[in-house]
Scaffold this motif. Structure first.
Motif, PDB file in Angstrom:
ATOM      1  N   LEU A  89      -8.328  -9.317   3.973  1.00 44.22           N
ATOM      2  CA  LEU A  89      -7.589  -7.871   2.845  1.00 44.22           C
ATOM      3  C   LEU A  89      -6.834  -8.125   1.974  1.00 44.22           C
ATOM      4  O   LEU A  89      -6.606  -8.379   0.907  1.00 44.22           O
ATOM      5  CB  LEU A  89      -6.570  -6.850   3.655  1.00 44.22           C
ATOM      6  CG  LEU A  89      -5.767  -6.053   3.469  1.00 44.22           C
ATOM      7  CD1 LEU A  89      -6.734  -5.074   2.874  1.00 44.22           C
ATOM      8  CD2 LEU A  89      -4.797  -5.339   4.867  1.00 44.22           C
ATOM      9  N   LYS A  90      -6.476  -9.286   2.369  1.00 43.79           N
ATOM     10  CA  LYS A  90      -4.807 -10.776   1.587  1.00 43.79           C
ATOM     11  C   LYS A  90      -6.041 -10.923   0.771  1.00 43.79           C
ATOM     12  O   LYS A  90      -5.529 -10.889  -0.754  1.00 43.79           O
ATOM     13  CB  LYS A  90      -4.373 -11.515   2.207  1.00 43.79           C
ATOM     14  CG  LYS A  90      -3.706 -12.924   2.188  1.00 43.79           C
ATOM     15  CD  LYS A  90      -2.618 -13.566   1.982  1.00 43.79           C
ATOM     16  CE  LYS A  90      -2.381 -13.733   1.088  1.00 43.79           C
ATOM     17  NZ  LYS A  90      -1.849 -16.095   2.363  1.00 43.79           N
ATOM     18  N   THR A  91      -6.937 -11.855   0.728  1.00 45.21           N
ATOM     19  CA  THR A  91      -7.945 -12.104  -0.440  1.00 45.21           C
ATOM     20  C   THR A  91      -7.835 -10.707  -1.364  1.00 45.21           C
ATOM     21  O   THR A  91      -8.221 -10.977  -2.603  1.00 45.21           O
ATOM     22  CB  THR A  91      -9.041 -12.954   0.476  1.00 45.21           C
ATOM     23  OG1 THR A  91      -9.005 -13.806   1.156  1.00 45.21           O
ATOM     24  CG2 THR A  91     -10.132 -13.237  -1.001  1.00 45.21           C
ATOM     25  N   LYS A  92      -8.611  -9.925  -0.834  1.00 52.76           N
ATOM     26  CA  LYS A  92      -8.765  -7.977  -1.450  1.00 52.76           C
ATOM     27  C   LYS A  92      -7.832  -7.825  -2.336  1.00 52.76           C
ATOM     28  O   LYS A  92      -7.798  -7.940  -3.512  1.00 52.76           O
ATOM     29  CB  LYS A  92      -9.424  -7.198  -0.480  1.00 52.76           C
ATOM     30  CG  LYS A  92     -11.148  -8.013  -0.288  1.00 52.76           C
ATOM     31  CD  LYS A  92     -11.264  -6.694   0.734  1.00 52.76           C
ATOM     32  CE  LYS A  92     -12.941  -6.829   0.714  1.00 52.76           C
ATOM     33  NZ  LYS A  92     -13.591  -6.113  -0.464  1.00 52.76           N
ATOM     34  N   LEU A  93      -6.156  -8.010  -1.605  1.00 49.94           N
ATOM     35  CA  LEU A  93      -4.930  -7.026  -1.877  1.00 49.94           C
ATOM     36  C   LEU A  93      -5.127  -7.695  -3.547  1.00 49.94           C
ATOM     37  O   LEU A  93      -4.376  -7.310  -4.791  1.00 49.94           O
ATOM     38  CB  LEU A  93      -4.012  -6.960  -1.263  1.00 49.94           C
ATOM     39  CG  LEU A  93      -2.995  -6.264  -1.170  1.00 49.94           C
ATOM     40  CD1 LEU A  93      -3.488  -4.689  -1.987  1.00 49.94           C
ATOM     41  CD2 LEU A  93      -2.402  -6.356   0.130  1.00 49.94           C
ATOM     42  N   GLN A  94      -4.714  -9.657  -3.332  1.00 47.09           N
ATOM     43  CA  GLN A  94      -4.950 -10.652  -4.330  1.00 47.09           C
ATOM     44  C   GLN A  94      -5.109 -10.194  -5.504  1.00 47.09           C
ATOM     45  O   GLN A  94      -4.942 -10.937  -6.462  1.00 47.09           O
ATOM     46  CB  GLN A  94      -4.328 -12.043  -3.836  1.00 47.09           C
ATOM     47  CG  GLN A  94      -2.968 -12.224  -2.929  1.00 47.09           C
ATOM     48  CD  GLN A  94      -3.184 -14.002  -1.914  1.00 47.09           C
ATOM     49  OE1 GLN A  94      -4.554 -14.066  -1.616  1.00 47.09           O
ATOM     50  NE2 GLN A  94      -2.273 -13.988  -1.676  1.00 47.09           N
ATOM     51  N   ALA A  95      -6.306 -10.184  -5.460  1.00 40.96           N
ATOM     52  CA  ALA A  95      -7.929  -9.601  -6.382  1.00 40.96           C
ATOM     53  C   ALA A  95      -7.221  -8.598  -7.657  1.00 40.96           C
ATOM     54  O   ALA A  95      -7.638  -8.988  -8.560  1.00 40.96           O
ATOM     55  CB  ALA A  95      -9.396 -10.113  -5.892  1.00 40.96           C
ATOM     56  N   CYS A  96      -6.789  -7.428  -6.983  1.00 35.98           N
ATOM     57  CA  CYS A  96      -6.657  -5.737  -7.006  1.00 35.98           C
ATOM     58  C   CYS A  96      -4.886  -5.846  -7.347  1.00 35.98           C
ATOM     59  O   CYS A  96      -5.231  -5.442  -8.252  1.00 35.98           O
ATOM     60  CB  CYS A  96      -7.047  -5.134  -6.283  1.00 35.98           C
ATOM     61  SG  CYS A  96      -7.071  -3.941  -6.385  1.00 35.98           S
ATOM     62  N   CYS A  97      -4.183  -6.744  -6.627  1.00 34.58           N
ATOM     63  CA  CYS A  97      -2.637  -6.062  -7.179  1.00 34.58           C
ATOM     64  C   CYS A  97      -2.027  -7.762  -7.589  1.00 34.58           C
ATOM     65  O   CYS A  97      -2.370  -8.591  -7.074  1.00 34.58           O
ATOM     66  CB  CYS A  97      -2.038  -5.787  -6.350  1.00 34.58           C
ATOM     67  SG  CYS A  97      -2.954  -4.058  -5.858  1.00 34.58           S
TER      68      CYS A  97
END
Length: 120
Positions: A89-97
């Protein structure tokens, strides 16, 4: 007092009371709402065996032992899936926001790259 999904207090007045609306930082409330939408979208995009446990742990606030019992898993397996899910989730969130941190707290700006835009 009623609290909305983004924790903005709403005061309800009776007939004899005057309604005094609290000052609301609408930009911050929108930013928090957008971040919550992104988090929910990104959790749903994780593999089911991870996302279900992450939803129970992080959103439903179930204890890890309760999750283990619910899915008939060992406690170490649940802890491992929670840890793995948080990392994904952290990896995906950093890519998104984009995140910035200041004395007033965290500010997040969504780049709408995860399908979580307000229009979707």
């Amino acid at each position: 007092m009623i609290t909305t999904a983004v924790n903005v207090p709403i005061v309800v007045a009776t007939n004899s009371e005057q309604l005094h609306a609290p000052e609301v930082d609408w930009a911050a409330a929108y930013s928090e709402q957008q971040l919550n939408r992104c988090i929910n979208t990104l959790i749903q995009d994780l593999p089911a065996h991870v996302s279900n446990i992450l939803i129970d742990s992080e959103l439903q606030q179930l204890k890890q032992q309760q999750i283990a019992d619910k899915y008939k898993l060992s406690l170490p397996a649940v802890k491992s899936r929670i840890k793995r899910g948080r990392e994904q989730l952290k990896t995906k969130l950093q890519a998104c926001c984009n995140f910035t941190f200041a004395a007033q707290g965290m500010d997040a700006e969504c780049k709408n790259q995860c399908g979580c835009s307000a229009d979707s």
